[in-house]
Scaffold this active site. Structure first.
Site, PDB file in Angstrom:
ATOM      1  N   HIS A  67      51.595 102.412   9.388  1.00  0.00           N
ATOM      2  CA  HIS A  67      50.198 101.995   9.179  1.00  0.00           C
ATOM      3  C   HIS A  67      49.231 103.180   9.136  1.00  0.00           C
ATOM      4  CE1 HIS A  67      51.799  97.990  10.676  1.00  0.00           C
ATOM      5  NE2 HIS A  67      51.400  97.789   9.456  1.00  0.00           N
ATOM      6  N   GLU A 111      46.055  88.103   1.873  1.00  0.00           N
ATOM      7  CA  GLU A 111      47.473  87.915   2.210  1.00  0.00           C
ATOM      8  C   GLU A 111      47.915  86.580   1.621  1.00  0.00           C
ATOM      9  OE1 GLU A 111      50.239  89.356   4.051  1.00  0.00           O
ATOM     10  OE2 GLU A 111      51.097  87.498   3.272  1.00  0.00           O
ATOM     11  N   ASP A 148      46.584  84.816  -3.455  1.00  0.00           N
ATOM     12  CA  ASP A 148      47.413  85.702  -4.256  1.00  0.00           C
ATOM     13  C   ASP A 148      46.602  86.950  -4.635  1.00  0.00           C
ATOM     14  OD1 ASP A 148      48.728  86.964  -6.294  1.00  0.00           O
ATOM     15  OD2 ASP A 148      49.223  85.141  -7.398  1.00  0.00           O
ATOM     16  N   GLY A 149      47.066  88.098  -4.186  1.00  0.00           N
ATOM     17  CA  GLY A 149      46.338  89.348  -4.420  1.00  0.00           C
ATOM     18  C   GLY A 149      46.177  89.678  -5.898  1.00  0.00           C
ATOM     19  N   ASP A 166      49.738  96.793   0.891  1.00  0.00           N
ATOM     20  CA  ASP A 166      50.740  96.773   1.963  1.00  0.00           C
ATOM     21  C   ASP A 166      51.653  95.588   1.706  1.00  0.00           C
ATOM     22  OD1 ASP A 166      52.220  96.908   4.224  1.00  0.00           O
ATOM     23  OD2 ASP A 166      50.614  96.336   5.606  1.00  0.00           O
ATOM     24  N   THR A 168      55.619  93.805   0.319  1.00  0.00           N
ATOM     25  CA  THR A 168      57.063  93.958   0.467  1.00  0.00           C
ATOM     26  C   THR A 168      57.554  94.885  -0.658  1.00  0.00           C
ATOM     27  OG1 THR A 168      57.236  91.854  -0.700  1.00  0.00           O
ATOM     28  CG2 THR A 168      57.455  91.783   1.685  1.00  0.00           C
TER      29      THR A 168
HETATM   30  N1  AG3 Z   1      55.221  96.365   4.434  1.00  0.00           N
HETATM   31  C1  AG3 Z   1      56.565  96.396   3.973  1.00  0.00           C
HETATM   32  C2  AG3 Z   1      57.123  97.679   3.574  1.00  0.00           C
HETATM   33  C3  AG3 Z   1      58.437  97.470   2.908  1.00  0.00           C
HETATM   34  C4  AG3 Z   1      59.606  97.391   3.838  1.00  0.00           C
HETATM   35  N2  AG3 Z   1      60.801  97.311   3.085  1.00  0.00           N
HETATM   36  C5  AG3 Z   1      62.034  97.194   3.584  1.00  0.00           C
HETATM   37  N3  AG3 Z   1      62.269  97.224   4.835  1.00  0.00           N
HETATM   38  N4  AG3 Z   1      63.049  97.048   2.765  1.00  0.00           N
HETATM   39  C6  AG3 Z   1      55.205  96.312   5.829  1.00  0.00           C
HETATM   40  C7  AG3 Z   1      54.187  95.472   6.408  1.00  0.00           C
HETATM   41  C8  AG3 Z   1      53.618  96.174   7.575  1.00  0.00           C
HETATM   42  N5  AG3 Z   1      52.229  95.962   7.662  1.00  0.00           N
END
Ligand code: AG3
Length: 289
Positions: A67, A111, A148-149, A166, A168
């Site tokens: 973060h 989100e 939906d962003g 931020d 996936t």
């Molecule tokens: N955001 C996800 C990052 C990707 C992680 N990928 C993985 N482990 N394969 C994280 C959210 C935290 N705020």
């Protein structure tokens, strides 16, 4: 993928059989949200672990390694980041770091999955108080939008100094967030100067996704930077891409403003250390520029 009862471990399997895992004491929560399978584990040594569709999102111990690095470099490179958009980040860790900056007058977090916000509020010690204020609409500087962003960015009439994605991984459901169309919408909704940052996956294991995203960003932004950082819980080093609208040198950060921040991983005095990349990755990124 997932829980390994024999070893009491949760392991995330990446391509080619590379695994990142934690010894776990138990699973605290599990649900299928509208968008994904969400699990929370109690680990042996890293606090609680948040998993979405089998992929590690964060462990409480060390979550700052992600973060802080996602948020502060762009916030400190921008001359006056007063309006900030966070896309994803339902656990609240990213927004928590954004709000450490006194310049921020308005922050919006979009989100898609309400289930992530709720589970993070109930089970994680990451940004509990902030999430509570957001849910009750009592946070004066920030607003939570469940939506939906991609759609939000296309339709919003607001403009932002900094946009932080931020999400996936750049594979599967979040793929759209790494498309040229999406970068164009982001560029349009940025003020000038404006900074965009996205996490861009594992340097070694998602190299081609990183390169594709970099090339697409190069078509849209005035300048694009890449950097990497070891993130606890991910197949590190992890990559980040920064897109600039206007004239900002992301290699320089405001050290005066940095002094007011309480930081643990990201070291603004050593900002230049972010930019190391394995030689072959740097060459791949720069080929075809
Ligand atoms: N955001 C996800 C990052 C990707 C992680 N990928 C993985 N482990 N394969 C994280 C959210 C935290 N705020």
């Amino acid at each position: 993928m997932g829980f390994n009862a024999e070893d009491n471990a949760f392991i995330e399997w990446y391509p080619r059989g590379y695994g990142v895992g934690f010894k776990v004491k138990r699973r605290l929560f599990e649900t299928q949200t509208q968008y994904q399978r969400l699990e929370i584990y109690e680990t042996e040594g890293f606090g609680k672990l948040l998993v979405l569709d089998g992929t590690v999102q964060l462990v409480e111990v060390g979550e700052e390694s992600y973060h802080e690095v996602l948020v502060h470099p762009v916030m400190l490179a921008h001359p006056k980041p007063s309006r900030v958009l966070v896309i994803g980040g339902g656990d609240g860790g990213t927004l928590r770091e954004v709000l450490k900056h006194g310049e921020v007058e308005r922050a919006v977090m979009v989100e898609i999955d309400e289930g992530v916000v709720e589970a993070s509020y109930l089970y994680l010690d990451v940004a509990k108080d902030l999430l509570e204020r957001l849910i009750k609409k009592e946070e004066p500087r920030a607003e939570l939008i469940i939506g939906d962003g991609v759609k939000y960015l296309k339709e919003t009439g607001e403009r932002f100094d900094v946009i932080i994605v931020d999400s996936t991984d750049p594979v599967g459901p979040a793929k759209l967030l790494f498309s040229e169309d999406f970068y164009r919408d982001a560029y349009e909704k940025l003020n000038d100067p404006g900074l965009y940052i996205t996490q861009a996956g594992s340097v070694y294991l998602f190299t081609s996704e990183l390169i594709d995203a970099y090339r697409a960003m190069k078509k849209v932004f005035d300048r694009v930077y890449y950097f990497s950082f070891p993130v606890i819980g991910y197949a590190s080093p992890w990559s980040f891409l920064v897109g600039v609208k206007g004239d900002v040198d992301f290699r320089k950060v405001d050290l005066e403003r940095a002094k007011g921040l309480k930081l643990y991983y990201y070291d603004p005095e050593r900002h230049e250390t972010l930019f190391q990349m394995p030689k072959y990755v740097r060459e791949l990124l720069e080929s075809g520029e």
